[in-house]
Motif scaffolding. Structure first.
Motif, PDB file in Angstrom:
ATOM      1  N   MET A   1       0.845  -1.199   0.000  1.00  0.00           N
ATOM      2  CA  MET A   1       0.000   0.000   0.000  1.00  0.00           C
ATOM      3  C   MET A   1       0.876   1.243   0.000  1.00  0.00           C
ATOM      4  SD  MET A   1      -2.770   1.206   2.883  1.00  0.00           S
ATOM      5  CE  MET A   1      -3.614   2.779   2.736  1.00  0.00           C
ATOM      6  N   THR A   2       0.611   2.156  -0.913  1.00  0.00           N
ATOM      7  CA  THR A   2       1.342   3.411  -0.957  1.00  0.00           C
ATOM      8  C   THR A   2       0.409   4.561  -0.595  1.00  0.00           C
ATOM      9  OG1 THR A   2       0.870   3.709  -3.301  1.00  0.00           O
ATOM     10  CG2 THR A   2       2.910   2.547  -2.721  1.00  0.00           C
ATOM     11  N   VAL A   3       1.013   5.664  -0.228  1.00  0.00           N
ATOM     12  CA  VAL A   3       0.256   6.855   0.157  1.00  0.00           C
ATOM     13  C   VAL A   3       0.831   8.039  -0.609  1.00  0.00           C
ATOM     14  CG1 VAL A   3      -0.322   8.426   2.028  1.00  0.00           C
ATOM     15  CG2 VAL A   3      -0.307   5.961   2.448  1.00  0.00           C
ATOM     16  N   ASP A   4      -0.025   8.815  -1.256  1.00  0.00           N
ATOM     17  CA  ASP A   4       0.426   9.991  -1.978  1.00  0.00           C
ATOM     18  C   ASP A   4       0.524  11.188  -1.032  1.00  0.00           C
ATOM     19  OD1 ASP A   4       0.551   8.631  -4.377  1.00  0.00           O
ATOM     20  OD2 ASP A   4      -1.527   9.097  -4.894  1.00  0.00           O
ATOM     21  N   GLN A   5       1.496  12.045  -1.318  1.00  0.00           N
ATOM     22  CA  GLN A   5       1.653  13.313  -0.603  1.00  0.00           C
ATOM     23  C   GLN A   5       1.659  13.121   0.915  1.00  0.00           C
ATOM     24  OE1 GLN A   5      -0.757  16.495  -2.106  1.00  0.00           O
ATOM     25  NE2 GLN A   5      -0.309  16.005  -4.226  1.00  0.00           N
ATOM     26  N   ALA A   6       2.622  12.303   1.372  1.00  0.00           N
ATOM     27  CA  ALA A   6       2.742  12.028   2.803  1.00  0.00           C
ATOM     28  C   ALA A   6       2.974  13.305   3.591  1.00  0.00           C
ATOM     29  CB  ALA A   6       3.890  11.042   3.050  1.00  0.00           C
ATOM     30  N   ALA A   7       3.717  14.252   3.027  1.00  0.00           N
ATOM     31  CA  ALA A   7       3.983  15.502   3.737  1.00  0.00           C
ATOM     32  C   ALA A   7       2.691  16.261   4.014  1.00  0.00           C
ATOM     33  CB  ALA A   7       4.952  16.375   2.945  1.00  0.00           C
ATOM     34  N   THR A   8       1.803  16.286   3.029  1.00  0.00           N
ATOM     35  CA  THR A   8       0.524  16.968   3.230  1.00  0.00           C
ATOM     36  C   THR A   8      -0.312  16.260   4.288  1.00  0.00           C
ATOM     37  OG1 THR A   8       0.526  17.799   0.963  1.00  0.00           O
ATOM     38  CG2 THR A   8      -1.601  17.703   2.098  1.00  0.00           C
ATOM     39  N   ARG A   9      -0.319  14.928   4.260  1.00  0.00           N
ATOM     40  CA  ARG A   9      -1.075  14.178   5.253  1.00  0.00           C
ATOM     41  C   ARG A   9      -0.537  14.440   6.656  1.00  0.00           C
ATOM     42  NH1 ARG A   9      -3.387   9.629   3.656  1.00  0.00           N
ATOM     43  NH2 ARG A   9      -4.423   9.770   5.685  1.00  0.00           N
ATOM     44  N   LEU A  10       0.781  14.448   6.791  1.00  0.00           N
ATOM     45  CA  LEU A  10       1.395  14.732   8.087  1.00  0.00           C
ATOM     46  C   LEU A  10       1.088  16.153   8.546  1.00  0.00           C
ATOM     47  CD1 LEU A  10       4.855  13.056   7.451  1.00  0.00           C
ATOM     48  CD2 LEU A  10       3.196  12.316   9.167  1.00  0.00           C
ATOM     49  N   ALA A  11       1.140  17.079   7.598  1.00  0.00           N
ATOM     50  CA  ALA A  11       0.872  18.477   7.926  1.00  0.00           C
ATOM     51  C   ALA A  11      -0.556  18.663   8.410  1.00  0.00           C
ATOM     52  CB  ALA A  11       1.148  19.363   6.718  1.00  0.00           C
ATOM     53  N   GLU A  12      -1.498  18.054   7.717  1.00  0.00           N
ATOM     54  CA  GLU A  12      -2.906  18.191   8.101  1.00  0.00           C
ATOM     55  C   GLU A  12      -3.126  17.679   9.516  1.00  0.00           C
ATOM     56  OE1 GLU A  12      -4.942  17.700   3.647  1.00  0.00           O
ATOM     57  OE2 GLU A  12      -4.697  15.947   4.965  1.00  0.00           O
ATOM     58  N   ARG A  13      -2.546  16.527   9.824  1.00  0.00           N
ATOM     59  CA  ARG A  13      -2.729  15.965  11.156  1.00  0.00           C
ATOM     60  C   ARG A  13      -2.029  16.806  12.222  1.00  0.00           C
ATOM     61  NH1 ARG A  13      -1.292  11.120  13.942  1.00  0.00           N
ATOM     62  NH2 ARG A  13       0.877  11.681  13.562  1.00  0.00           N
ATOM     63  N   ALA A  14      -0.803  17.256  11.935  1.00  0.00           N
ATOM     64  CA  ALA A  14      -0.043  18.028  12.918  1.00  0.00           C
ATOM     65  C   ALA A  14      -0.730  19.334  13.275  1.00  0.00           C
ATOM     66  CB  ALA A  14       1.364  18.303  12.393  1.00  0.00           C
ATOM     67  N   LEU A  15      -1.384  19.954  12.302  1.00  0.00           N
ATOM     68  CA  LEU A  15      -1.992  21.262  12.534  1.00  0.00           C
ATOM     69  C   LEU A  15      -3.388  21.180  13.122  1.00  0.00           C
ATOM     70  CD1 LEU A  15      -0.923  23.140   9.275  1.00  0.00           C
ATOM     71  CD2 LEU A  15       0.268  23.052  11.472  1.00  0.00           C
ATOM     72  N   SER A  16      -4.053  20.050  12.977  1.00  0.00           N
ATOM     73  CA  SER A  16      -5.470  19.987  13.356  1.00  0.00           C
ATOM     74  C   SER A  16      -5.749  19.228  14.648  1.00  0.00           C
ATOM     75  CB  SER A  16      -6.283  19.345  12.227  1.00  0.00           C
ATOM     76  OG  SER A  16      -5.891  17.986  12.033  1.00  0.00           O
ATOM     77  N   THR A  17      -4.837  18.399  15.093  1.00  0.00           N
ATOM     78  CA  THR A  17      -5.109  17.556  16.256  1.00  0.00           C
ATOM     79  C   THR A  17      -5.181  18.395  17.529  1.00  0.00           C
ATOM     80  OG1 THR A  17      -3.943  15.716  15.195  1.00  0.00           O
ATOM     81  CG2 THR A  17      -4.337  15.557  17.571  1.00  0.00           C
ATOM     82  N   THR A  18      -6.159  18.101  18.350  1.00  0.00           N
ATOM     83  CA  THR A  18      -6.273  18.757  19.652  1.00  0.00           C
ATOM     84  C   THR A  18      -5.812  17.789  20.740  1.00  0.00           C
ATOM     85  OG1 THR A  18      -8.582  18.056  19.866  1.00  0.00           O
ATOM     86  CG2 THR A  18      -8.170  20.233  18.902  1.00  0.00           C
ATOM     87  N   TYR A  19      -5.286  18.337  21.802  1.00  0.00           N
ATOM     88  CA  TYR A  19      -4.721  17.526  22.878  1.00  0.00           C
ATOM     89  C   TYR A  19      -5.326  17.933  24.220  1.00  0.00           C
ATOM     90  CZ  TYR A  19      -1.326  16.174  19.340  1.00  0.00           C
ATOM     91  OH  TYR A  19      -0.746  15.699  18.198  1.00  0.00           O
ATOM     92  N   GLY A  20      -5.424  16.959  25.110  1.00  0.00           N
ATOM     93  CA  GLY A  20      -5.967  17.210  26.430  1.00  0.00           C
ATOM     94  C   GLY A  20      -4.883  17.367  27.475  1.00  0.00           C
ATOM     95  N   ASP A  21      -5.303  17.632  28.690  1.00  0.00           N
ATOM     96  CA  ASP A  21      -4.351  17.891  29.764  1.00  0.00           C
ATOM     97  C   ASP A  21      -3.473  16.695  30.122  1.00  0.00           C
ATOM     98  OD1 ASP A  21      -5.083  20.523  29.940  1.00  0.00           O
ATOM     99  OD2 ASP A  21      -6.496  20.233  31.589  1.00  0.00           O
ATOM    100  N   PRO A  22      -3.959  15.438  30.062  1.00  0.00           N
ATOM    101  CA  PRO A  22      -3.041  14.324  30.368  1.00  0.00           C
ATOM    102  C   PRO A  22      -1.829  14.290  29.440  1.00  0.00           C
ATOM    103  CG  PRO A  22      -5.307  13.574  30.485  1.00  0.00           C
ATOM    104  CD  PRO A  22      -5.347  14.961  29.905  1.00  0.00           C
ATOM    105  N   ALA A  23      -2.065  14.503  28.152  1.00  0.00           N
ATOM    106  CA  ALA A  23      -0.933  14.525  27.213  1.00  0.00           C
ATOM    107  C   ALA A  23      -0.059  15.748  27.463  1.00  0.00           C
ATOM    108  CB  ALA A  23      -1.444  14.524  25.778  1.00  0.00           C
TER     109      ALA A  23
END
Length: 357
Positions: A1-23
């Protein structure tokens, strides 16, 4: 299985994920621990080598680099503090990336954060986004084979983590973050052959510095190829066995990797993490048989458990950190494994050398 534009996928996740106080709480602990080992590293001879270079070469700026009298640029601060974070080999460890995430992340984020007056919460969330990026890149790369080939994953993967984290901290959009990650693909490097030398901590210094440069260049319009990570001449193909798309997708679907079992491990001893279980066993043996002589010792480790331990008769304190025999001998004979046991003089103590032989 391959994935196109891994950098974009990583960027989207890095910028959008929210984190809670335990983390965030674990990110606080990781930051404090990393700053502690940075301060602890200041008296080391290799730290002085870095300081001598930095004093002569550091440009003017407004960012703090430990050990320098004047503030400097974000990139130089990340370089200096990155070296300090790794010079003792006392920095935390992630099994998922087979390396030391905070040693790269914290110096890069402190530099960019001070430069932009970021808040503490922004820095913590950026740290967590960077950590998750490291986990995803390691999964897609096939980090076990990457490490077996001799790459130092702390720097090769850490540069992606810090580029994603820095992009989030500076508020870059997905396109510019993807460019920063694409640059990181070309900046990644570090050979395990250099373990036990000054160069190992320079791997971290360069990774932190390179991440800062990637973020700042992308922020001002710098570009990278959209397939720099997963393309036929990209990072995964050149530095690993090829992309594991299923593992990459699975890792992208998780967040707050620091909360997972074994996600982030703080070191007990200032030496390679692969020596720690053997050190624990040797120290327990010392307590059980205190006062008895030691003629020999046999240590059994898990498969690949000694891959990083490339020295067997260390000649310097740095080499001793990557010698399982030396760490075990020190624990069995002295009942400790501490900072003073990793000097050039310490590795030549007669009783230790006798047991090693």
């Amino acid at each position: 299985m391959t994935v196109d534009q891994a950098a974009t996928r990583l960027a989207e996740r890095a910028l959008s994920t929210t984190y809670g106080d335990p983390a965030r709480h674990l990110a606080v602990r990781a930051t404090i621990d990393t700053v502690g080992v940075m301060v602890g590293g200041l008296p080391q001879p290799d730290a002085e080598i870095v300081m001598s270079y930095a004093r002569a070469a550091a440009p003017a700026g407004r960012v703090t680099a430990l050990g320098l009298d004047a503030t400097t640029s974000p990139a130089m601060a990340a370089f200096v503090n990155g070296a300090l974070a790794h010079v003792l080999d006392y920095d935390d460890v992630s099994h998922a990336m087979k390396g030391h995430p905070s040693a790269v992340l914290v110096p890069a984020l402190l530099a960019l954060g001070e430069h932009t007056d970021a808040s503490g919460r922004q820095l913590l969330d950026a740290y967590l986004a960077g950590f998750d990026t490291a986990v995803a890149v390691a999964a897609g790369l096939g980090v076990a084979e990457h490490y077996r080939r001799g790459w130092h994953a702390t720097s090769t993967i850490g540069v992606f983590a810090a580029a994603a984290a820095g992009s989030r901290l500076l508020g870059l959009d997905v396109v510019r973050t993807a460019h920063a990650l694409g640059m990181a693909a070309s900046f990644a490097g570090g050979s395990r052959q250099n373990f036990g030398s000054t160069t190992k901590s320079l791997h971290v210094a360069r990774a932190a510095e390179s991440a800062v440069l990637a973020v700042q260049l992308a922020a001002t319009g710098g570009t990278a190829n959209h397939a720099a990570i997963e393309g036929p001449m990209g990072f995964f193909a050149l530095l690993g066995p090829g992309m594991d798309g299923a593992a990459f997708e699975e890792a992208l679907g998780r967040s707050a990797g620091v909360l997972e079992p074994g996600g982030l491990n703080v070191k007990k001893y200032p030496c390679c993490y692969n020596t720690h279980r053997a050190a624990d066993a040797a120290l327990a043996t010392f307590e059980q048989h205190r006062g008895e002589g030691v003629g020999s010792a046999r240590v059994r480790v898990e498969p690949t458990g000694s891959a990083a331990l490339i020295y067997h008769a260390p000649q310097t304190g740095l080499q001793g950190k990557f010698c399982g025999e030396y760490v075990v001998a020190t624990a069995l004979l002295l009942g400790r494994v501490g900072l003073d046991d990793f000097t050039d003089e310490a590795v030549h103590r007669p009783a230790i050398r006798d047991l090693l032989s």
